[in-house]
Design an enzyme around this catalytic site. Structure first.
Site, PDB file in Angstrom:
ATOM      1  N   GLU A 175       4.142  -2.714 -11.805  1.00 39.65           N
ATOM      2  CA  GLU A 175       4.137  -1.359 -12.377  1.00 39.65           C
ATOM      3  C   GLU A 175       5.186  -1.240 -13.484  1.00 39.65           C
ATOM      4  O   GLU A 175       5.058  -0.458 -14.410  1.00 39.65           O
ATOM      5  CB  GLU A 175       4.386  -0.309 -11.285  1.00 39.65           C
ATOM      6  CG  GLU A 175       3.265  -0.184 -10.250  1.00 39.65           C
ATOM      7  CD  GLU A 175       2.032   0.606 -10.734  1.00 39.65           C
ATOM      8  OE1 GLU A 175       2.204   1.557 -11.505  1.00 39.65           O
ATOM      9  OE2 GLU A 175       0.913   0.229 -10.329  1.00 39.65           O
ATOM     10  N   CYS A 183      -8.422  -0.864  -4.497  1.00 33.21           N
ATOM     11  CA  CYS A 183      -7.101  -0.963  -3.883  1.00 33.21           C
ATOM     12  C   CYS A 183      -7.320  -1.576  -2.506  1.00 33.21           C
ATOM     13  O   CYS A 183      -8.084  -1.034  -1.704  1.00 33.21           O
ATOM     14  CB  CYS A 183      -6.499   0.439  -3.765  1.00 33.21           C
ATOM     15  SG  CYS A 183      -4.957   0.494  -2.841  1.00 33.21           S
ATOM     16  N   ASP A 243      -7.320   3.396  -7.781  1.00 28.52           N
ATOM     17  CA  ASP A 243      -6.268   2.538  -7.233  1.00 28.52           C
ATOM     18  C   ASP A 243      -5.002   3.387  -7.115  1.00 28.52           C
ATOM     19  O   ASP A 243      -4.920   4.478  -7.678  1.00 28.52           O
ATOM     20  CB  ASP A 243      -6.009   1.337  -8.161  1.00 28.52           C
ATOM     21  CG  ASP A 243      -4.900   0.428  -7.625  1.00 28.52           C
ATOM     22  OD1 ASP A 243      -4.868   0.185  -6.406  1.00 28.52           O
ATOM     23  OD2 ASP A 243      -4.036  -0.020  -8.413  1.00 28.52           O
ATOM     24  N   SER A 244      -4.019   2.849  -6.411  1.00 31.47           N
ATOM     25  CA  SER A 244      -2.745   3.559  -6.295  1.00 31.47           C
ATOM     26  C   SER A 244      -1.997   3.563  -7.634  1.00 31.47           C
ATOM     27  O   SER A 244      -1.091   4.360  -7.831  1.00 31.47           O
ATOM     28  CB  SER A 244      -1.879   2.884  -5.234  1.00 31.47           C
ATOM     29  OG  SER A 244      -1.722   1.519  -5.578  1.00 31.47           O
ATOM     30  N   GLY A 267       1.097   0.594  -0.310  1.00 28.27           N
ATOM     31  CA  GLY A 267       1.211  -0.521   0.642  1.00 28.27           C
ATOM     32  C   GLY A 267       2.370  -0.453   1.603  1.00 28.27           C
ATOM     33  O   GLY A 267       2.441  -1.239   2.551  1.00 28.27           O
ATOM     34  N   CYS A 298      -4.259  -7.993  -3.188  1.00 30.58           N
ATOM     35  CA  CYS A 298      -3.787  -6.716  -3.730  1.00 30.58           C
ATOM     36  C   CYS A 298      -4.222  -6.719  -5.187  1.00 30.58           C
ATOM     37  O   CYS A 298      -4.040  -7.735  -5.877  1.00 30.58           O
ATOM     38  CB  CYS A 298      -2.268  -6.629  -3.619  1.00 30.58           C
ATOM     39  SG  CYS A 298      -1.553  -5.204  -4.465  1.00 30.58           S
ATOM     40  N   THR A 299      -4.812  -5.620  -5.623  1.00 32.01           N
ATOM     41  CA  THR A 299      -5.364  -5.631  -6.986  1.00 32.01           C
ATOM     42  C   THR A 299      -4.279  -5.703  -8.064  1.00 32.01           C
ATOM     43  O   THR A 299      -4.591  -5.949  -9.225  1.00 32.01           O
ATOM     44  CB  THR A 299      -6.274  -4.414  -7.228  1.00 32.01           C
ATOM     45  OG1 THR A 299      -5.596  -3.236  -6.802  1.00 32.01           O
ATOM     46  CG2 THR A 299      -7.575  -4.562  -6.486  1.00 32.01           C
ATOM     47  N   HIS A 300      -3.028  -5.509  -7.687  1.00 34.14           N
ATOM     48  CA  HIS A 300      -1.950  -5.685  -8.662  1.00 34.14           C
ATOM     49  C   HIS A 300      -1.649  -7.171  -8.935  1.00 34.14           C
ATOM     50  O   HIS A 300      -1.140  -7.513  -9.995  1.00 34.14           O
ATOM     51  CB  HIS A 300      -0.651  -5.046  -8.159  1.00 34.14           C
ATOM     52  CG  HIS A 300      -0.583  -3.565  -8.339  1.00 34.14           C
ATOM     53  ND1 HIS A 300      -1.397  -2.697  -7.669  1.00 34.14           N
ATOM     54  CD2 HIS A 300       0.222  -2.801  -9.112  1.00 34.14           C
ATOM     55  CE1 HIS A 300      -1.100  -1.454  -8.016  1.00 34.14           C
ATOM     56  NE2 HIS A 300      -0.119  -1.486  -8.903  1.00 34.14           N
TER      57      HIS A 300
END
Ligand code: DGL
Length: 264
Positions: A154, A75, A12-13, A45, A186-188
């Site tokens: 984050e 991601c 992932d990012s 993104g 979005c995986t976040h």
């Protein structure tokens, strides 16, 4: 080549891919996992297609050096732009996150009105709109880019008032559009689930693809006879490109136990 006991690679990012790791651990507790979070270059993104494709290639190489037997592109932004290209280039099973989420959302909606929240790049790619339309053309999709969500996650600001205020602002139009299902594209975003639930209300189902992706990984490993066969504890390695302490802190909060992040 005998690959069964090699790890599953996940990239992932940043730390959003941990939402997928959590489900993988639940569904496939015996599998070794190598995670790579490109925290030095997050967010993806808001970047160009070319940059996203280049970063995705580089992330694949990091994982291949660890002899992974398959890769999960955890991601949505990378999956939207690079999945097809990676599959042509690298000859191992690669699972993305768009199709499993789209499939689930199309199953869940009753009134055929689905909202999709994602990074600007994912929204611009129309990857969800296409994947959902492939399942049911009658479904109406409303999309909203939420670029401020990734830095909030984050930063570990998962339940702060400012996060709720930002969510209210972004989700207002979707609330008014009458959707009954919201895809966390979005995986976040699953890390913000409690805030998103509060803002959207109990009547809107939140769909994140993590569980569906883990199920797809299990199916692929089973089909290709790649499930781990050896005994002993599963090993999990977390590699990142910057700020290991920050990663460890949020990961601890989210996974519920300590992890060691290694900067490479
Ligand atoms: N977690 C990512 C996604 O699913 C990327 C967020 C970002 O890097 O912008 O899209």
């Amino acid at each position: 080549m005998y690959l069964n006991n090699n790890p599953i690679g996940v990239f992932d990012s940043g730390l959003g891919g941990l939402t997928v790791v959590k489900e993988l651990i639940r569904l496939l507790p015996r599998e070794h996992i190598v995670y790579y979070g490109d925290t030095a270059r997050v967010p993806y993104g808001t970047k160009s297609r070319e940059a996203i494709i280049r970063f995705s290639h580089e992330n694949m190489r990091v994982l291949l050096k660890r002899n992974v037997k398959m890769v999960v592109v955890a991601c949505n932004t990378s999956s939207s732009y690079a999945l097809g290209i990676l599959r042509k280039h690298f000859h191992l099973p690669i699972v993305g996150v768009i199709d499993p989420g789209a499939r689930k959302a199309a199953e869940v909606t009753r009134n055929k009105k689905i909202g999709v929240i994602a990074t600007p790049a994912t929204v611009n790619s129309r990857s969800y709109a296409r994947a959902i339309a492939r399942r049911d053309r009658a479904i109406k999709i409303s999309s909203q880019a939420c670029p401020l969500f990734v830095p909030l996650v984050e930063e570990g600001w998962l339940r702060k008032p400012v996060t709720t205020a930002v969510a209210r602002e972004y989700l207002g139009p979707l609330r008014r559009s009458g959707i009954d299902t919201l895809v966390l594209g979005c995986t976040h975003y699953p890390l913000l689930k409690s805030v998103l639930k509060d803002v959207m209300g109990a009547k809107v189902a939140l769909v994140d693809s993590a569980h569906e992706v883990a199920a797809e990984v299990k199916r692929v490993l089973h089909e290709r006879r790649l499930l781990r066969t050896s005994g002993g504890r599963a090993r999990r390695a977390f590699l990142i490109s910057d700020r290991p302490q920050q990663f460890e802190k949020t990961a601890r909060e989210f996974l519920g136990y300590n992890i060691k992040a290694v900067k490479i």
